[in-house]
Design an enzyme around this catalytic site. Sequence first.
Site, PDB file in Angstrom:
ATOM      1  N   SER A 142       0.860  -1.198   0.000  1.00 23.47           N
ATOM      2  CA  SER A 142       0.000   0.000   0.000  1.00 23.47           C
ATOM      3  C   SER A 142       0.886   1.235   0.000  1.00 23.47           C
ATOM      4  O   SER A 142       2.065   1.151   0.369  1.00 23.47           O
ATOM      5  CB  SER A 142      -0.856  -0.011   1.271  1.00 23.47           C
ATOM      6  OG  SER A 142      -1.525   1.224   1.440  1.00 23.47           O
ATOM      7  N   TYR A 155      -2.360  -0.689  10.615  1.00 22.49           N
ATOM      8  CA  TYR A 155      -2.465  -1.065   9.194  1.00 22.49           C
ATOM      9  C   TYR A 155      -1.144  -0.767   8.478  1.00 22.49           C
ATOM     10  O   TYR A 155      -0.604  -1.629   7.771  1.00 22.49           O
ATOM     11  CB  TYR A 155      -3.618  -0.284   8.541  1.00 22.49           C
ATOM     12  CG  TYR A 155      -3.783  -0.557   7.057  1.00 22.49           C
ATOM     13  CD1 TYR A 155      -4.364  -1.740   6.614  1.00 22.49           C
ATOM     14  CD2 TYR A 155      -3.358   0.364   6.099  1.00 22.49           C
ATOM     15  CE1 TYR A 155      -4.522  -2.000   5.250  1.00 22.49           C
ATOM     16  CE2 TYR A 155      -3.511   0.115   4.747  1.00 22.49           C
ATOM     17  CZ  TYR A 155      -4.093  -1.068   4.324  1.00 22.49           C
ATOM     18  OH  TYR A 155      -4.249  -1.321   2.975  1.00 22.49           O
TER      19      TYR A 155
END
Length: 244
Positions: A142, A155
């Site tokens: 990501s 995350y």
Amino acid sequence: MQTLTDRIILITGASSGIGAATARELAARGATVVLGARRTERLDALVAEIVAAGGRAQARALDVVSPDDMQAFADHALAVYGRIDAIVNNAGVMPLSPLSALKRDEWDRMIDVNLRGVLHGIAAVLPTMERQGFGHVVNVASIGAHRVFPTSAVYCATKYAVWALSEGLRQETDRLRVTVVSPGTTTSELADTITHTGAAEGMRDFRRITIAPEAVARAIAYAMEQPADVDVSEVVVRPVASPY
Ligand code: NDP
């Protein structure tokens, strides 16, 4: 450029978003895709769609949190097709919240799916790929593997870890290709896992500008189609109009 015709490619988290788009894209380019996720009815519908379009696909229930499940998924593909050309470790969850909310269960869930799940995927195919002398591991990280945002500490920690794992694996082998794909905000169901009200509201604004999951799928296909001696180590693909 290599063609993907007849390549055997495993994709985790293929029941929606980036995984489903990648399945369609790679199958359209000739690959045989083996799709895993927990929502098997979604996978079955996707397989039917790919087959109806002239492609080759199979689905199997998969929970990446379980190393045994992951191994069985890879072993099934190997038993049916005789080799594994690539795996896309894509499954992920993103229940964001500030650390002060102490959502320990959700921290564990992200570590289990986003980090342990990727490790399980690597472990399930690595001996086979080393024996074959070829193979391609694509890990979906990501932009959260490059910078940290409020509410996304855990995350991002899992995604930084996926980046580190990918780089470590790349350095440890001279025969396997390793790619880490880092998408920016992409249309998908990812934000649906957020239970913290403030984080959910913040994400609605953060995710105002997105790219289609097909854009990430094309980036994965690009990395796979390079000549066998070329490793696209990382791709960052994000919306033009987003600052993140
Ligand atoms: P989606 O929520 O649409 O897809 C997530 C996929 O992961 C689903 O297919 C889901 O399937 C699967 N999954 C979740 N938990 C498990 C599990 N335990 N075992 C197997 N599969 C699981 O989101 P995206 O398509 O956006 O997410 C794909 C990847 O892209 C993730 O790793 C995410 O972190 C990453 N990413 C996404 C971005 C975005 O903006 N969308 C940006 C950057 C990275 P099922 O529930 O059926 O098991």
